[in-house]
Design a protein around this motif. Structure first.
Motif, short mmCIF file in Angstrom:
data_model
loop_
_atom_site.label_atom_id
_atom_site.label_comp_id
_atom_site.label_asym_id
_atom_site.label_seq_id
_atom_site.Cartn_x
_atom_site.Cartn_y
_atom_site.Cartn_z
N ASN A 355 -17.78 21.45 29.19
CA ASN A 355 -18.66 20.31 28.96
C ASN A 355 -19.86 20.38 29.90
OD1 ASN A 355 -16.98 18.92 26.98
ND2 ASN A 355 -15.58 18.54 28.68
N PHE A 356 -21.03 20.15 29.34
CA PHE A 356 -22.28 20.10 30.10
C PHE A 356 -22.99 18.81 29.72
CE2 PHE A 356 -21.20 24.49 29.09
CZ PHE A 356 -21.10 25.05 30.36
N ASN A 357 -23.00 17.87 30.65
CA ASN A 357 -23.54 16.54 30.36
C ASN A 357 -24.87 16.34 31.07
OD1 ASN A 357 -21.20 15.96 28.91
ND2 ASN A 357 -20.14 15.19 30.72
N SER A 358 -25.77 15.68 30.37
CA SER A 358 -27.09 15.36 30.92
C SER A 358 -27.43 13.92 30.56
CB SER A 358 -28.17 16.29 30.34
OG SER A 358 -27.85 17.66 30.58
N ASP A 359 -27.98 13.20 31.53
CA ASP A 359 -28.44 11.85 31.25
C ASP A 359 -29.56 11.48 32.21
OD1 ASP A 359 -27.21 10.11 33.56
OD2 ASP A 359 -25.59 11.40 32.86
N ILE A 360 -30.51 10.72 31.70
CA ILE A 360 -31.65 10.20 32.46
C ILE A 360 -31.69 8.70 32.25
CG2 ILE A 360 -34.14 10.32 32.81
CD1 ILE A 360 -34.08 13.13 31.61
N ASN A 361 -31.72 7.94 33.34
CA ASN A 361 -31.63 6.49 33.26
C ASN A 361 -32.82 5.83 33.94
OD1 ASN A 361 -28.71 5.86 32.18
ND2 ASN A 361 -28.49 7.51 33.65
N LEU A 362 -33.39 4.85 33.27
CA LEU A 362 -34.42 3.99 33.83
C LEU A 362 -33.96 2.54 33.65
CD1 LEU A 362 -37.26 3.59 35.05
CD2 LEU A 362 -38.14 3.53 32.71
N ALA A 377 -31.56 8.45 28.10
CA ALA A 377 -31.54 9.64 27.24
C ALA A 377 -30.37 10.49 27.71
CB ALA A 377 -32.85 10.41 27.34
N ALA A 378 -29.50 10.89 26.78
CA ALA A 378 -28.29 11.61 27.14
C ALA A 378 -28.06 12.76 26.18
CB ALA A 378 -27.08 10.67 27.14
N LEU A 379 -27.42 13.82 26.71
CA LEU A 379 -27.09 15.00 25.92
C LEU A 379 -25.73 15.50 26.40
CD1 LEU A 379 -28.57 16.75 23.73
CD2 LEU A 379 -29.04 18.36 25.56
N LYS A 380 -24.78 15.61 25.47
CA LYS A 380 -23.45 16.09 25.78
C LYS A 380 -23.19 17.37 25.01
CE LYS A 380 -21.66 11.42 26.51
NZ LYS A 380 -20.66 10.40 26.07
N SER A 383 -18.75 23.47 24.64
CA SER A 383 -18.67 24.86 24.18
C SER A 383 -17.42 25.12 23.36
CB SER A 383 -18.71 25.80 25.38
OG SER A 383 -17.64 25.52 26.28
N ALA A 384 -16.35 24.30 23.53
CA ALA A 384 -15.13 24.50 22.76
C ALA A 384 -15.34 24.12 21.29
CB ALA A 384 -13.99 23.71 23.37
N SER A 385 -15.93 22.94 21.05
CA SER A 385 -16.19 22.49 19.68
C SER A 385 -17.52 23.01 19.14
CB SER A 385 -16.19 20.97 19.63
OG SER A 385 -17.25 20.43 20.41
N GLN A 386 -18.35 23.59 20.01
CA GLN A 386 -19.68 24.11 19.65
C GLN A 386 -20.55 23.01 19.05
OE1 GLN A 386 -19.00 27.52 17.13
NE2 GLN A 386 -18.35 28.81 18.84
N ASN A 387 -20.42 21.82 19.59
CA ASN A 387 -21.19 20.68 19.12
C ASN A 387 -22.05 20.13 20.26
OD1 ASN A 387 -20.33 20.64 16.46
ND2 ASN A 387 -18.57 19.34 16.92
N ILE A 388 -23.12 19.44 19.85
CA ILE A 388 -24.01 18.77 20.79
C ILE A 388 -24.15 17.32 20.34
CG2 ILE A 388 -26.33 18.66 21.76
CD1 ILE A 388 -26.55 21.66 21.45
N ASP A 389 -23.96 16.40 21.27
CA ASP A 389 -24.08 14.97 21.00
C ASP A 389 -25.31 14.47 21.77
OD1 ASP A 389 -23.88 12.28 20.62
OD2 ASP A 389 -21.80 12.10 21.25
N ALA A 390 -26.34 14.05 21.01
CA ALA A 390 -27.62 13.65 21.62
C ALA A 390 -27.87 12.18 21.38
CB ALA A 390 -28.76 14.49 21.06
N ASP A 391 -28.16 11.45 22.44
CA ASP A 391 -28.61 10.06 22.37
C ASP A 391 -30.07 10.03 22.83
OD1 ASP A 391 -26.12 9.35 21.57
OD2 ASP A 391 -25.47 8.58 23.51
#
Length: 847
Positions: A355-362, A377-380, A383-391
């Motif tokens: 899992n590689f998680n990214s988030d930016i908060n204001l 703004a968030a990005l999850k 690599s196991a499911s080969q999916n990307i979850d973007a907010d």
């Protein structure tokens, strides 16, 4: 006045005149504090000068000299000089500091000079007040991690120091393990050291490595541009290479930001470019930004194919008191190929991450008001499911609980009215979200990513009223809640004759769904004390927190029924079953929830207390709870699973966490549950549906735990990703001051499986990590994971480290796992020379 007293007085006055009134000085006032310390108050000097000694003061009236023996000290304006012998010549206006020898011939009272954070020691120091010149032998000075030795030195009138037989090193020993030998040099205080020919010496042996001249900056604040030497990799899966050849420069206009460019190149065509920028503003914010681009060339015969990778890592942290209205934080870890296994560093900690998680908060706050507005703004990446979850993005508005009716009563005297206790809270969330395969990003199919975007708005309004019952022993809390969901995508089911099945058509447009509920909860705390047999005075405290609530939610959903297909099959579904904000149920809900939490604490006498009046508290069980619910409006199987949780810390360093779920219903031969209690079907009280337990313990001495905590604090003082990682994982730091430590973690997970061949799916792992010093300078470390079900090692890494005081030799071997390799590293332990390291790697295909 007696003759003896007159002679003594004359001698003392004469001594003070010789000592403190040299020719050319203004008239002074003398103050004697005690018999071995004399203060001189001089109107021509800015501050007080004081000196003292432990043994004696000897005055030579004929030669105009004063000698101070035994721990002599001279202090002036923050400058302190100490030595075992200090001689002052009032005629020549010179001071001379030197050490003495003890009975065994060892040096004692070595002269030392201290001025703020700078200090140096020397065998002898001779200084002339009039010419402002000095002569120093065997000088040793320190500035942060740098040590400078001078064989013979002269201080000039312009404060420059000319010296010969110099040594420059980061080793603090008087006879350093390594140093750069300086034939001659000039030191400009707080500026630089300019040297002639210099070469590297190791253990007193000269090497051919050196420079014809060098300039070593010594400025306290300013930093200069410069190259960073690369790591040489003779053997790797990418070939021979140079890793992390860098160029560093601070931003001249500000001392709050610094940046470094790195480049790596290997003989088989693989290369990497990256930039690391560190910034920090005191009391405001700080962070680090890493940008990287890698191009991997595949081995023959596919050497014409290249894999590209972009890495963006950004960590920004704002100080809590920097701004009362705005807060901005970020934690970004973006990998363009959605995997951590493509890395030039074989010891990269991201190799094992999925899992590689990214988030930016204001966040915007309003002091004095219960309102908070946030933009995220968030990005999850997984690599196991080969999916990307973007907010991209999420807007939230939160109104914390406030009491709107408190201002109705003008006269505040008396008890609080019931309507003043009514609290109201509100939250709103507007989100734009997409879940897609990582291949769409790598193939730059942004049009398909846009088609998977879902958006909507959710409102949540709640009204709460707490009520204390039975002399405030029991709390009755009633909450009414209203949820409004606004989705911009919905589905409509239809039968497709070509596909011969029911399909969903996605409709674009605003759709609204809502629900309302009311919940009343009754809770309290119960206390029990248990005495133990005997006169030990030991007691056990038991705290129980029972809770019972009822929740009613009428059916206001948008579920609908349609008859589709040639067989006229009935479909009962929600138009928002695939939308961003989905409906929970399409029926009336009436839940009776129950829970019981327990904690146990032992109170006993402190064995270290000799009087026996001090008691010590030890927590036996941190939490032991049971919970579940019963749905009164459900047609069948109205009881939910019974959830059990346990958490306790029986010993310092040992943590145990466990949870389990049990269904009370019976099951058939296929393992499927049906509407009949298990005890009526002679299947016991129920069946385990899932359970897990995790146990972690760190074996080490008590004082070593304090050193692990100290390492964590020290890592926080340095910038850079490596230091920050060890700050979060201090138990992984190789510290030779900690003789041994062992981290043991056991995890066990079991879940009910519908397969008849394997009723339960089980996983069980044992992770062992730690390090042991088998000599004062040798340490072996191990990190291994063992699958107890498959009876094999999933990952093992062994390291052997030799502490060479100011250098470190390490051997890393990964014999098992997806990154089988070995690495030999020789590096400096000083942060000043952190880039000075040599690595030899062996890739998996060579094993």
């Amino acid at each position: 006045m007696s003759k003896k007293y007159s002679i003594t007085l004359f001698f003392v006055v004469g001594l003070l005149i010789i000592l403190l009134t040299p020719s050319g000085f203004a008239q002074d006032t003398l103050v004697s504090a005690n018999k071995d310390r004399i203060y001189r108050i001089d109107d021509s000097m800015d501050s007080r000068v004081s000196f003292s000694c432990r043994d004696s003061i000897v005055a030579n009236l004929k030669n105009n000299t004063i000698s101070m023996y035994g721990e002599a000290i001279v202090k002036y304006e923050g400058i302190t000089m100490t030595a075992d012998l200090i001689e002052m010549d009032t005629e020549k206006k010179e001071v001379y500091c030197v050490y003495t020898l003890d009975e065994e011939g060892n040096r004692i009272g070595i002269p030392k000079f201290e001025d703020g954070s700078e200090s140096f020691t020397a065998a002898t120091i001779r200084y002339n007040f009039e010419s402002e010149k000095g002569y120093i032998e065997e000088l040793k000075t320190q500035q942060e991690e740098m040590y400078l030795h001078m064989g013979v030195a002269k201080r000039q009138q312009n404060e420059q120091v000319h010296f010969t037989q110099g040594k420059f090193t980061t080793c603090e020993l008087d006879d350093p393990h390594f140093h750069f030998q300086l034939s001659k040099a000039v030191m400009v205080p707080n500026e630089r050291i300019a040297t002639g020919p210099m070469n590297l010496w190791v253990k007193g042996i000269p090497t051919p490595l050196g420079l014809p001249f060098s300039v070593i900056p010594t400025k306290d604040q300013e930093m200069e541009n410069g190259f960073i030497m690369p790591m040489i990799t003779p053997v790797s899966q990418f070939g021979f290479g140079f890793q992390d050849l860098g160029y560093y420069f601070p931003i001249k206009k500000s001392d709050q930001i610094q940046t470094t460019f790195y480049g790596s190149l290997y003989s088989r065509g693989t290369f990497e470019l990256r930039n690391q920028t560190d910034y920090k503003k005191r009391y405001k914010f700080g962070g680090v930004l890493n940008l990287g681009y890698s191009s991997f060339r595949k081995p023959f015969p596919a050497d014409s194919i290249r894999d590209q990778k972009i890495v963006v890592q950004w960590r920004h942290q704002q100080e809590a008191k920097a701004n009362p209205y705005w807060r901005f934080n970020s934690s970004v870890n973006f990998q363009s190929d959605n995997t951590g296994k493509t890395d030039l560093d074989p010891l990269s900690q991201q190799y094992y991450q999925n899992n590689f998680n990214s988030d930016i908060n204001l966040i915007r706050s309003f002091p004095g008001k219960p309102v908070t507005i946030g933009l995220k703004a968030a990005l999850k990446q997984n690599s196991a499911s080969q999916n990307i979850d973007a907010d991209l993005p999420t807007l939230s508005v939160n109104v914390n609980r406030f009491f709107p009716f408190k201002g109705l009563r003008k006269n505040k005297i008396g008890k609080e009215k019931f309507y003043e206790k009514i609290g109201v809270s509100y939250s709103m969330e507007a989100k734009n979200r997409a879940i897609f395969g990582d291949s769409l990003l790598s193939n730059k199919r942004f049009d398909l990513i846009q088609d998977r975007m879902q958006n909507g708005i959710k409102h949540d309004l709640s009204i709460n009223y707490p009520l204390k019952l039975f002399s405030k022993i029991v709390t009755l809390s009633t909450t009414a809640r209203y949820n409004l969901r606004m989705n911009f995508q919905s589905v409509d089911k239809r039968y497709d004759n070509d596909l011969n099945r029911v399909v969903n058509d996605t409709l674009q447009g605003l759709g609204i769904s809502q629900d309302a509920s009311i919940r009343s909860e009754l809770s309290t705390n119960l206390y029990a004390y248990y005495d133990f047999i005997g006169n030990s005075g030991m007691k056990m405290r038991h705290v129980m927190t029972p809770s019972v609530s009822i929740q009613l939610q009428p059916n206001t959903s948008s579920f609908k029924t349609e008859i589709l297909g040639p067989n006229n099959d009935e479909y009962y579904y929600s138009p928002y079953e695939n939308s961003l904000y989905r409906e929970s149920a399409g029926r009336d809900v009436g839940l009776i929830n129950y829970s019981l939490n327990n904690t146990f604490e032992l109170k006993h006498r402190n064995r270290n207390d000799t009087i026996g009046e001090e008691f010590k508290k030890t927590r036996i069980i941190d939490a032991l709870s049971i919970s579940g619910n019963y749905d009164i409006f459900k047609d069948t199987m109205q009881f939910s699973d019974i959830n059990l949780r346990l958490r306790f810390t029986p010993l310092k360093g040992l943590s145990v966490v466990s949870s389990a779920s049990i269904t009370p219903y019976a099951w058939n031969e296929n393992g499927l549950a049906y509407d009949q209690y298990a005890w009526k079907n002679n299947q016991g009280l129920g069946r385990l549906t899932k359970a897990n337990i995790s146990t972690t313990y760190t074996f080490t001495k008590a004082e070593s735990r304090d050193k692990i905590k100290r390492n964590q604090e020290l890592m926080g003082d340095h910038w850079g990703a490596d230091y920050q990682y060890y700050r979060l994982h201090p138990q992984e730091v190789i510290d030779f001051d900690i003789p041994w430590k062992i981290n043991l973690t056991h995890t066990y997970f079991v879940q009910l499986n519908n397969s008849a061949s394997e009723r339960y799916k089980q996983t069980q792992n044992l992770v062992l990590s730690g390090d042991v010093s088998f000599t004062e300078r040798w340490k072996v470390a191990l990190n291994s994971s063992y699958d107890l079900k498959e009876m094999n090692l999933t990952q093992t890494r062994i390291s052997l480290t030799r502490d060479m005081h100011c250098w470190q030799l390490s051997f890393f071997w990964t014999p098992v796992g997806g990154q089988q390799s070995f690495l030999v590293r020789f590096n400096a332990t000083s942060a000043l020379f952190q880039s000075a390291k040599l690595e030899l790697r062996k890739p998996p295909e060579f094993l």
